[in-house]
Design an enzyme around this catalytic site. Sequence first.
Site, PDB file in Angstrom:
ATOM      1  N   SER A 118       0.828  -1.291  -0.031  1.00  0.00           N
ATOM      2  CA  SER A 118       0.177   0.147  -0.097  1.00  0.00           C
ATOM      3  C   SER A 118       0.789   1.159   0.178  1.00  0.00           C
ATOM      4  O   SER A 118       1.642   1.806  -0.803  1.00  0.00           O
ATOM      5  CB  SER A 118      -1.155   0.390   0.972  1.00  0.00           C
ATOM      6  N   ASP A 172      -9.671  -5.043  -4.205  1.00  0.00           N
ATOM      7  CA  ASP A 172      -9.474  -4.117  -3.683  1.00  0.00           C
ATOM      8  C   ASP A 172     -10.671  -2.476  -3.880  1.00  0.00           C
ATOM      9  O   ASP A 172     -10.104  -2.207  -4.928  1.00  0.00           O
ATOM     10  CB  ASP A 172      -7.799  -4.023  -4.109  1.00  0.00           C
ATOM     11  N   HIS A 203      -8.494  -5.494  -0.058  1.00  0.00           N
ATOM     12  CA  HIS A 203      -6.698  -4.920   0.014  1.00  0.00           C
ATOM     13  C   HIS A 203      -5.855  -5.393   1.205  1.00  0.00           C
ATOM     14  O   HIS A 203      -5.727  -5.431   2.402  1.00  0.00           O
ATOM     15  CB  HIS A 203      -6.815  -3.336   0.511  1.00  0.00           C
TER      16      HIS A 203
END
Length: 223
Positions: A118, A172, A203
């Site tokens: 991320s 995601d 995610h």
Amino acid sequence: MSSVLEAIVVEPKGPATAVVIWLHGLGDSGAGFAPVVPALGLPADHPFRFIFPHAPEQAVTLNGGYIMRAWYDIKSMDLHDRADMPGVLASEQRIKALINEQIASGIPSQRIVLAGFSQGGVMSLFTGLRCEHTLAGIMALSCYLPGGDALPVQLSPANRHTRILQQHGLKDDVVPLSAGILAKEALTAAGYPLQWQTYPMPHSVLPNQLLDIGRWLLACVAE
């Protein structure tokens, strides 16, 4: 904020001859990914020292100014104006200091992998593509380029041929798959040796994905 990043370090059973620096996501810490090492399926005699640094604490605009661990401020949902570039550059210097520290300890840069998830993946891509030292690999999980569809400025020739692993979840809802694809297309168009993989996940990371990462890490230092 201090220029020295505190970190969790996981050493191999024998002397470390390679290093993975793994950067966490927004609001997490190095402790979030440190437990994944046994799940990577690495052989018992693997050579890797894993370093899981903690990002500094700072206010994040998109989260109402709440103070949390972050590599940079997130200003908006607009992908082309999402990352606070002064913050990105400040974190880049801290990550480069970690790389230089490992080189000074005797680990060649060609046996150092820069990884991230991320927001940490954003920093892995940005720092790795601009790093003056040739790295073993750059891993970018569920992330995007800070410039949206544009590669960073001042790309380093040292990593033009460095392996890049980019993985993203098909479901995601935090960093849309489309953001990862923009990064993939920019890297591919520039001729970087990119390996792109998607998984049926939100995610997060999956067990079979971690096994894929383990195999990729071994390939990075096999040559």
